[in-house]
Enzyme design. Sequence first.
Site, PDB file in Angstrom:
ATOM      1  CB  SER A 162      20.053 -38.193  13.457  1.00 39.44           C
ATOM      2  OG  SER A 162      20.363 -39.406  12.804  1.00 39.44           O
ATOM      3  CG  LEU A 218      12.640 -36.179   4.970  1.00 39.82           C
ATOM      4  CD1 LEU A 218      12.541 -36.047   6.486  1.00 39.82           C
ATOM      5  CD2 LEU A 218      13.765 -35.298   4.429  1.00 39.82           C
ATOM      6  CB  SER A 261      16.856 -40.923  -9.778  1.00 39.34           C
ATOM      7  OG  SER A 261      17.907 -40.080  -9.347  1.00 39.34           O
ATOM      8  NE  ARG A 320      21.291 -27.133 -11.482  1.00 36.72           N
ATOM      9  CZ  ARG A 320      20.968 -27.873 -10.432  1.00 36.72           C
ATOM     10  NH1 ARG A 320      21.315 -27.481  -9.209  1.00 36.72           N
ATOM     11  NH2 ARG A 320      20.285 -28.993 -10.567  1.00 36.72           N
ATOM     12  CD  GLU A 371      -1.409  -2.324   2.068  1.00 31.46           C
ATOM     13  OE1 GLU A 371      -2.212  -2.945   2.767  1.00 31.46           O
ATOM     14  OE2 GLU A 371      -0.188  -2.615   1.996  1.00 31.46           O
ATOM     15  N   GLY A 430      13.714 -38.403   0.222  1.00 35.74           N
ATOM     16  CA  GLY A 430      13.501 -39.761  -0.249  1.00 35.74           C
ATOM     17  C   GLY A 430      12.292 -40.359   0.442  1.00 35.74           C
ATOM     18  CG  ASP A 442      20.932 -38.448  -5.560  1.00 41.45           C
ATOM     19  OD1 ASP A 442      21.366 -39.528  -5.997  1.00 41.45           O
ATOM     20  OD2 ASP A 442      19.735 -38.256  -5.261  1.00 41.45           O
TER      21      ASP A 442
END
Length: 369
Positions: free
Chosen positions: A229, A307, A175, A214, A56, A304, A207
């Site tokens: 952990s 999780l 993958s 990007r 505003e 994955g 990975d």
Amino acid sequence: MEINFNDSFYMQRAIDLAKCGFGKTKTNPLVGCVIVKDDEIIGEGYHEEFGKNHAEVNAIEDAKSKGHSLEGATLYVNLEPCAHYGKTPPCANRIVEEKIARVVIGTTDPFKEVSGRGVEILEENGIEVVEGVLEEECLELNERFFTYVKKNRPYVVLKAGMTLDGKIATSTGESQWITSDYSRKFSHELRGKLDAIMVGINTVLADNPTLNVRYGDYPYNPIRIILDSKLRIPENSNVLRNDLDSIAIVATTKNCGRNNYERLINKKNVEILICEEKNGQVDLIDLMNKLKDYDISSILLEGGATLNASMIKEKLVDKYYFFIAPMIIGNEGLSAIGDLNIEKLKESIRLKNIKVETMFGDILVTGVD
């Protein structure tokens, strides 16, 4: 109050302006504002960045810089003007000061210090207020903000690229790439729109992703959150690079080990976040609570199966993006979602507000829990 065609037209413009703030407003909402007088837009603005002027004020200053008087004008804004002193003065008071005659609002603000109070201030000062114009669109625009305020935790979007049979990789972990180049670029747009991106340590070890942006129109790199952990993350991992204009948060537990802690604690742009432990892992509820200290209101979950399932079981996922490629891997492939301990169909996660669209060979399915 009566809603007319012009109200919808100018509100849509306010929504379009608000979208320019994607990736920059942190815990603040996306807000756009349009000021109209004699059927002419005399001022526009949006909330450009966390801590800076609200929409505003930017629209008012835009109009005044062009020599316009705001007396008698109509102001359109997708979210109720604020009525409290935060990082900036209250917008409702500024609207009154400028003698604006009419204010059209998309939706009220759920924030307890604002909700309804902004409208009250305007009406007390003789300003006509119209509410609920393009309300559904305004609610969807700020779904992350509303979740953050109402649930007191970051808004979480689960994103997965998978095959028709729900696999994100082969049995060997391959993958790259299941989904199309276009789908991957769209995923980077999601990264740029949200405050943070979250993965588990197994994804990092398998990975070595960078988790930056990007492609697309939103070049701001999200904060990287890694759940680890035992602090197994290698110091040279791409997610710990210090040249990505954002920090990496490694969420761990008190059982991470002193040596592991000390080798990472002084690493530039890396924060070690000690969380409560649950079943030997980072307590996700405690993590979500602690992330508020970093002004994180939204997270893209690219985890994955384990999780993803853990987040779902804790009821921490708000929206789903499934990019589905026209291929089949079979039972031996790695699933997008791990064990949810569901034995009966009535216990299943049934998504709502489903949208389906094709994306150059892939299918994108989105829905909310």
